[in-house]
Design a protein around this motif. Structure first.
Motif, PDB file in Angstrom:
ATOM      1  N   GLU A 190     -53.468 -78.817 -29.663  1.00  0.00           N
ATOM      2  CA  GLU A 190     -54.806 -79.412 -29.590  1.00  0.00           C
ATOM      3  C   GLU A 190     -55.309 -79.545 -28.157  1.00  0.00           C
ATOM      4  O   GLU A 190     -56.473 -79.836 -27.916  1.00  0.00           O
ATOM      5  N   LYS A 191     -54.397 -79.362 -27.228  1.00  0.00           N
ATOM      6  CA  LYS A 191     -54.753 -79.564 -25.826  1.00  0.00           C
ATOM      7  C   LYS A 191     -55.397 -78.309 -25.239  1.00  0.00           C
ATOM      8  O   LYS A 191     -54.852 -77.209 -25.393  1.00  0.00           O
ATOM      9  N   SER A 192     -56.537 -78.483 -24.593  1.00  0.00           N
ATOM     10  CA  SER A 192     -57.086 -77.329 -23.875  1.00  0.00           C
ATOM     11  C   SER A 192     -56.485 -77.390 -22.465  1.00  0.00           C
ATOM     12  O   SER A 192     -55.928 -78.412 -22.071  1.00  0.00           O
ATOM     13  N   ASN A 193     -56.571 -76.360 -21.692  1.00  0.00           N
ATOM     14  CA  ASN A 193     -56.001 -76.334 -20.334  1.00  0.00           C
ATOM     15  C   ASN A 193     -54.523 -76.690 -20.271  1.00  0.00           C
ATOM     16  O   ASN A 193     -54.123 -77.551 -19.500  1.00  0.00           O
ATOM     17  N   ARG A 194     -53.733 -76.067 -21.123  1.00  0.00           N
ATOM     18  CA  ARG A 194     -52.284 -76.323 -21.047  1.00  0.00           C
ATOM     19  C   ARG A 194     -51.725 -75.725 -19.765  1.00  0.00           C
ATOM     20  O   ARG A 194     -52.157 -74.659 -19.328  1.00  0.00           O
ATOM     21  N   THR A 195     -50.762 -76.423 -19.168  1.00  0.00           N
ATOM     22  CA  THR A 195     -50.114 -75.897 -17.955  1.00  0.00           C
ATOM     23  C   THR A 195     -49.138 -74.782 -18.370  1.00  0.00           C
ATOM     24  O   THR A 195     -48.806 -74.655 -19.556  1.00  0.00           O
TER      25      THR A 195
ATOM     26  N   LYS B  99     -48.262 -80.100 -32.415  1.00  0.00           N
ATOM     27  CA  LYS B  99     -49.655 -80.440 -32.745  1.00  0.00           C
ATOM     28  C   LYS B  99     -50.388 -80.915 -31.496  1.00  0.00           C
ATOM     29  O   LYS B  99     -51.492 -80.450 -31.190  1.00  0.00           O
ATOM     30  N   GLU B 100     -49.726 -81.819 -30.747  1.00  0.00           N
ATOM     31  CA  GLU B 100     -50.352 -82.356 -29.528  1.00  0.00           C
ATOM     32  C   GLU B 100     -50.666 -81.235 -28.541  1.00  0.00           C
ATOM     33  O   GLU B 100     -51.740 -81.179 -27.954  1.00  0.00           O
ATOM     34  N   LEU B 101     -49.691 -80.326 -28.381  1.00  0.00           N
ATOM     35  CA  LEU B 101     -49.886 -79.249 -27.398  1.00  0.00           C
ATOM     36  C   LEU B 101     -50.950 -78.253 -27.862  1.00  0.00           C
ATOM     37  O   LEU B 101     -51.771 -77.791 -27.060  1.00  0.00           O
TER      38      LEU B 101
ATOM     39  N   GLU C  67     -46.265 -76.294 -20.146  1.00  0.00           N
ATOM     40  CA  GLU C  67     -46.557 -76.673 -21.537  1.00  0.00           C
ATOM     41  C   GLU C  67     -46.591 -75.444 -22.445  1.00  0.00           C
ATOM     42  O   GLU C  67     -46.118 -75.486 -23.585  1.00  0.00           O
ATOM     43  N   ASN C  68     -47.125 -74.345 -21.943  1.00  0.00           N
ATOM     44  CA  ASN C  68     -47.133 -73.104 -22.729  1.00  0.00           C
ATOM     45  C   ASN C  68     -45.713 -72.600 -22.975  1.00  0.00           C
ATOM     46  O   ASN C  68     -45.395 -72.107 -24.053  1.00  0.00           O
TER      47      ASN C  68
END
Ligand SMILES: Cc1cc2nc3c(=O)[nH]c(=O)nc-3n(C[C@H](O)[C@H](O)[C@H](O)COP(=O)(O)O)c2cc1C
Length: 173
Positions: free
Chosen positions: A130-135, A126-128, A138-139
């Motif tokens: 919701e995050k824009s600009n994932r590294t 959920k946290e990931l 993180e992807n």
């Protein structure tokens, strides 16, 4: 260094242990087998899977063997959370520690392990999401959490291999 010893639940850590053994020509044992095959105090490389920051089997292996290198196999990127893992497992600064990205096989997990990881995955996903600009890292994590699978590969062992060569082969002369 005389052997590689590991604890694995769903197979990722075992695969790393075998890959490492192929590269450096050392015998490889599960922790259970190792006590039947190796003497107390034998110098080993230890690999264990990470559960809630704890390295499975490390404490037990550390009481029995002389551990020269520790590899902790989890679901995050190679090299992440090193200090956290070192502290949580009371690994002295003098012992090289590596974190390796293993994998996730939900279908192989049972009971409490399955319940706990499902809760963790729900929260982290959920946290990931919701995050824009994932590294890229993180992807990669997100993909592993959604689709499962294994990230075990020999490239992830390169740092461990050079540490072994620098510190343990030259010493032998
Ligand atoms: C209950 C549970 C807790 C976990 N906790 C963590 C953790 O704190 N950090 C992490 O990076 N991976 C964690 N993982 C992921 C495993 O370490 C990862 O799937 C690893 O590749 C398992 O290795 P194995 O296939 O050798 O059993 C956890 C997995 C389970 C089932």
């Amino acid at each position: 260094m005389e052997a590689i010893v590991y604890v694995s639940n769903t197979g990722n850590t075992q695969r790393y242990a075998r890959l490492l053994a192929d590269q450096i020509n050392l015998p490889v044992y599960s922790l259970e087998e190792s006590k039947r095959n190796l003497k107390k105090g034998t110098e080993i490389i230890y690999l264990g899977w990470i559960m809630a920051n704890g390295i499975k089997g490390y404490k037990d292996a550390n009481e029995y063997f002389s551990i020269g290198i520790v590899c902790a196999v989890g679901m995050s990127e190679n090299g992440s959370h090193l200090e956290e893992i070192r502290k949580a497992n009371f690994i002295p600064e003098s012992i090289p520690l590596f974190t390796l990205q293993g994998g996730l096989y939900l279908e192989k997990l049972k009971g409490a392990n399955k319940m706990i990881i499902k809760m963790v995955l729900k929260k982290v996903k959920k946290e990931l999401l919701e995050k824009s600009n994932r590294t890229d890292q993180e992807n990669n994590m997100l993909d592993l959490m959604i689709h499962g699978g294994s990230r075990v590969c020999v490239e992830n062992l390169y740092e461990v291999l050079s540490c072994y060569k620098e510190n343990f082969i030259q010493k032998k002369g």
